[in-house]
Scaffold this active site. Structure first.
Site, PDB file in Angstrom:
ATOM      1  N   THR A 120      11.728  37.001  -6.010  1.00 40.73           N
ATOM      2  CA  THR A 120      12.302  35.721  -5.607  1.00 40.73           C
ATOM      3  C   THR A 120      12.183  35.438  -4.119  1.00 40.73           C
ATOM      4  OG1 THR A 120      14.436  36.823  -5.409  1.00 40.73           O
ATOM      5  CG2 THR A 120      13.961  35.733  -7.493  1.00 40.73           C
TER       6      THR A 120
ATOM      7  N   ILE B 243      20.222  25.669   1.365  1.00 37.81           N
ATOM      8  CA  ILE B 243      18.934  26.214   0.945  1.00 37.81           C
ATOM      9  C   ILE B 243      18.377  27.015   2.120  1.00 37.81           C
ATOM     10  CG2 ILE B 243      16.612  25.706   0.134  1.00 37.81           C
ATOM     11  CD1 ILE B 243      18.837  25.047  -1.869  1.00 37.81           C
TER      12      ILE B 243
ATOM     13  N   GLN C 240      11.377  28.804  -7.207  1.00 36.54           N
ATOM     14  CA  GLN C 240      12.400  29.192  -8.177  1.00 36.54           C
ATOM     15  C   GLN C 240      12.738  28.035  -9.113  1.00 36.54           C
ATOM     16  OE1 GLN C 240      14.304  32.361  -8.670  1.00 36.54           O
ATOM     17  NE2 GLN C 240      12.229  32.742  -7.963  1.00 36.54           N
TER      18      GLN C 240
ATOM     19  N   LYS D 142      24.882  28.652  -2.654  1.00 34.74           N
ATOM     20  CA  LYS D 142      25.294  28.668  -4.058  1.00 34.74           C
ATOM     21  C   LYS D 142      24.385  29.489  -4.962  1.00 34.74           C
ATOM     22  CE  LYS D 142      27.936  24.376  -4.448  1.00 34.74           C
ATOM     23  NZ  LYS D 142      28.064  23.090  -5.168  1.00 34.74           N
TER      24      LYS D 142
ATOM     25  N   GLU E 123      18.731  30.407 -11.284  1.00 37.66           N
ATOM     26  CA  GLU E 123      18.886  30.164 -12.712  1.00 37.66           C
ATOM     27  C   GLU E 123      19.087  28.711 -13.096  1.00 37.66           C
ATOM     28  OE1 GLU E 123      20.942  34.191 -14.257  1.00 37.66           O
ATOM     29  OE2 GLU E 123      21.351  33.565 -12.222  1.00 37.66           O
TER      30      GLU E 123
END
Length: 761
Positions: free
Chosen positions: A467, A646, A655, A718, A722
């Site tokens: 990631t 971000i 992602q 955050k 997913e």
């Protein structure tokens, strides 16, 4: 750490992966690449039945093959290791501890030889005599047992009177939905290498939680965790499949100890379907009541999940569906169905991918029944308050995501009548769905060393599962120390480093960044204090709040400056070091000790006492269905997301897009087929387990909305790993309905569902 705030000078600026060159040139060492002296090779024996007992092994032919060194079964090592304990969800199925067979493909032995080929051939020569029993495979199979999930990690909700409200509702939706068994199939196979040296065990294994793996293996072998070192510097894909310890590791460690020799194991692709975890199939009964104006009055969501015989593992996604829309009457319940299968586990967005599908499909059905635009229906039922707890959301920009996404997608041109939009022989459908995922953060520790040469080293037992975690860690240090990212060296994936939690639940960036920033701020403070109190330094006598760090320098507002390297040298003569523990709000000091013991101290966005913390998004999909062949194509997808700070937009975009593409696979392609007669997976390979390829994806776009949420955590992070997959399956199902007028409520949606009306539920 409440004083922390992200620095836009580094956070939010796209940055190439610092490990990218190593990966594309083959320099990055994955666990099975690690060289060990004179290794032997292992091959797993797995069960050919799903239920019963082993009567005896016939090992003679296998033992006579050249190069065979040892064969481990319950007969000779059954008592050498304690049973595995899953890190979540109760007991796992046993393996070599006894002769009991819990599922097809269960590990029942290990063959060790001088070469991989010899070990494999010997494994094929082993004859196993079984006492067979009839297995129960899945929902509806004879012999399954069902229980209501006990309260604990997850909870059900009973708010108001959902039964009465549904019965009295002006508009009612009452439908059943289903999602299939799915397997992760990461590119990197499951591998384990073990070596002993003077009573110390080293394990090289791809792991999303090296401290958890260390603790579990130590407990199984009856040794101290300090006697085990786990190394997992790079991971070739995981998606949850490498988050929990599996039974193979302890047995390879035992084999290595018996042989006094390093042993390498590479699990085959088909074995990976049964020796690791998967996403279990689910069933859902959704009942929604609403007024004719579209306001929800009742929501009942009951779910059923398959698990193994001894396990109570479940994902309980009703914890998200109950919070999605404002509704005064909510009832949720999750039931566990025990079958003769291996124990399931984490798979990308474990609760939300299967559970949001029925909710978002039902919301589309409600919009259709009302003759209302599906975005407008969601707007009517948007809420700033968590309906399950009454707490406010730390931030909730769901409708902003829909508005921006709808404008970009061109939603205003959508004809709401199903089957009305066409392009020659192709029926065009546009669908949308909400996306949501809780904002989690875990206890984490880090060590940062600032060198006099003007560079820094970050040490943290975090995990890069592909990631971009190495880059995020470097950016966090660079952001606080005022150094270029290129001057930061990051060490991760090793239990010799300060402990970090599980890389899962979209928590890892928030977890490691806060620990790194905390350590860097300690160094920063010491540097500034030393600079302003020095007798002859260029910053002597300045106020601390007038000094900032940037471009490798300490800078004063009046223009005076000193390089970080010079400041470090003057302060220490060599290097400056800081160690920090970050304990998220709501957790106590004991959590660091739990982390060392391989437990999971995590602050869940749905479990906080002050706010409910989520990332939100909106998914838009266009499908095309050929009117004669019913072939389904997806020419474009658009996701709009509000996910806090971000850190690196470059890897974040990857992602999001990767999640959306996986969502397409979950909706149209992915399904592990089960032969119910034998409770056996049939398509246990990547030739027959269908996943999206480039030809399936024409255009996928992700929009990241700016969101500043200081209530979620001090840095406002955050997590994004997913949420990209969540809602895509629902959006595609809704688009298929819009194109064809046929509602398919069980995934995956395939040609036969549209060719045969009785298969479109």
């Amino acid at each position: 750490m409440d004083e922390l705030a992200p620095n836009a000078a580094v956070f939010g600026i796209p940055h190439l992966r610092i490990d990218g060159r190593a990966k594309v040139t083959g320099q990055a060492l994955y666990p099975s690449d690690e060289a060990v002296p004179n290794p032997a090779y292992a091959f797993l024996l797995t069960s050919a039945i799903a239920k019963g007992r082993i009567k005896r092994f016939d090992l003679h032919e296998a033992r006579t093959l050249p190069g065979v060194l040892d064969i481990l079964t319950h007969d000779n090592i059954g008592g050498d290791a304690k049973p595995l304990v899953q890190q979540a969800g109760g007991k796992a199925t046993t393996t070599l501890e006894s002769n009991q067979i819990w599922h097809d493909g269960q590990v029942i032995g290990v063959v060790v030889a001088d070469t991989y080929e010899s070990a494999r051939e010997a494994a094929y020569r082993v004859r196993v005599h079984y006492e067979k029993e009839a297995p129960a495979a899945t929902f509806g199979s004879k012999g399954t047992t069902e229980e209501i999930r006990e309260p604990g990690e997850h909870e059900d909700f009973h708010i108001g009177d959902a039964d009465s409200a549904f019965a009295a509702a002006e508009i009612r939706i009452d439908a059943w939905y289903g999602t299939p068994t799915q397997h992760h199939n990461p590119i990197e196979l499951f591998t384990t290498t073990c070596a002993w040296n003077d009573g110390q065990l080293t394990i090289w294994e791809p792991s999303q939680f090296v401290y958890g793996l260390r603790a579990n293996v130590a407990r199984q072998l009856g040794i101290a965790p300090e006697q085990v070192r786990v190394i997992s510097k790079f991971i070739g894909g995981a998606f949850g499949s490498k988050g929990s310890a599996t039974a193979r590791t302890a047995w390879i460690a035992i084999a290595s100890r018996r042989m006094n020799r390093p042993i390498k194991l590479v699990v085959t692709r088909d074995q990976g379907f049964t020796v690791a975890t998967y996403r279990a199939e689910t069933r859902h009964h959704i009942q929604i009541g609403a007024t004719r104006a579209g306001k929800l009055t009742a929501l009942r969501h009951k779910g059923w999940e398959v698990t193994s015989r001894p396990s109570t593992y479940n994902v309980s996604g009703t914890e998200t569906t109950a919070r999605m829309y404002g509704c005064p009457n909510i009832l949720t319940k999750v039931n566990i169905v025990h079958a003769d299968r291996n124990t399931p586990g984490f798979m990308r967005a474990p609760p939300d991918t299967p559970y949001m599908f029925p909710l978002e499909s039902a919301m589309d059905e409600l919009a259709s029944a009302l003759g209302m635009d599906p975005i407008e229906l969601r707007r009517i039922n948007d809420t700033p308050v968590d309906p399950a707890t009454g707490r406010r959301f730390s931030s909730r920009h769901l409708m902003e995501c829909f508005d921006v996404g709808a404008a970009r997608f061109g939603w205003q041109a959508r004809d709401p009548v199903p089957g009305s939009m066409k392009d020659g022989d192709w029926l065009i459908g546009w669908g949308c769905a909400s996306a949501a995922y809780p904002a989690n953060i875990a206890t984490c520790t880090a060590r940062v060393v600032l060198h006099g040469e003007g560079h820094a080293r970050v040490e943290i037992a975090g995990h890069d599962i592909g990631t971009g975690a190495y880059t995020v860690a470097a950016m966090a240090a660079a952001e606080r120390l005022g150094l270029p990212v290129e001057k930061i060296m990051v060490h991760m994936g090793d239990t010799d480093l300060p402990p970090a939690s599980l890389a899962a639940g979209s928590s890892h960036t928030a977890s490691i960044a806060h620990a790194i920033v905390k350590a860097c701020d300690e160094l920063r403070g010491r540097l500034i204090q030393a600079a302003i109190t020095s007798n002859d330094g260029p910053l002597a006598g300045r106020a601390a709040d007038s000094i900032n760090l940037g471009n490798g320098q300490l800078l004063s507002r009046d223009g005076a400056h000193e390089t970080v390297a010079d400041a470090v040298k003057r302060l220490t003569g060599g290097a400056l070091e800081a160690y920090a523990e970050n304990i998220p709000k709501g957790l106590n000091q004991d959590t660091v000790g739990k982390l060392y013991q391989g437990q999971l101290p995590i602050s869940r966005g749905i479990g906080r006492e002050d706010v409910t913390a989520y990332a939100f998004g909106a998914q838009f999909v266009e499908v095309r269905v050929h009117r004669r062949t019913c072939e389904i194509r997806v020419p474009r997808m658009l996701g709009t997301f509000a996910s806090g700070t971000i850190v690196n937009p470059l890897t974040a975009h990857s992602q999001y897009i990767g999640g959306m593409i996986w969502g397409l696979g979950a909706a149209l392609l992915e399904k592990t087929e089960i032969d119910e007669r034998f409770a056996r997976y049939v398509n246990d390979n990547i030739a027959e387990y269908y996943i999206p390829v480039s030809a399936d994806i024409c255009k996928a776009e992700a929009i990241m909305l700016p969101e500043h949420d200081r209530d979620v955590n001090p840095l406002g992070i955050k997590g994004i790993g997913e949420i990209g997959i969540v809602g895509v399956n629902g959006a595609i199902a809704n688009a298929v309905f819009h194109a064809t007028g046929r509602r398919v409520r069980e995934l995956p949606i395939r040609i036969e569902n549209l060719l045969c009306p009785d298969r479109a539920q």
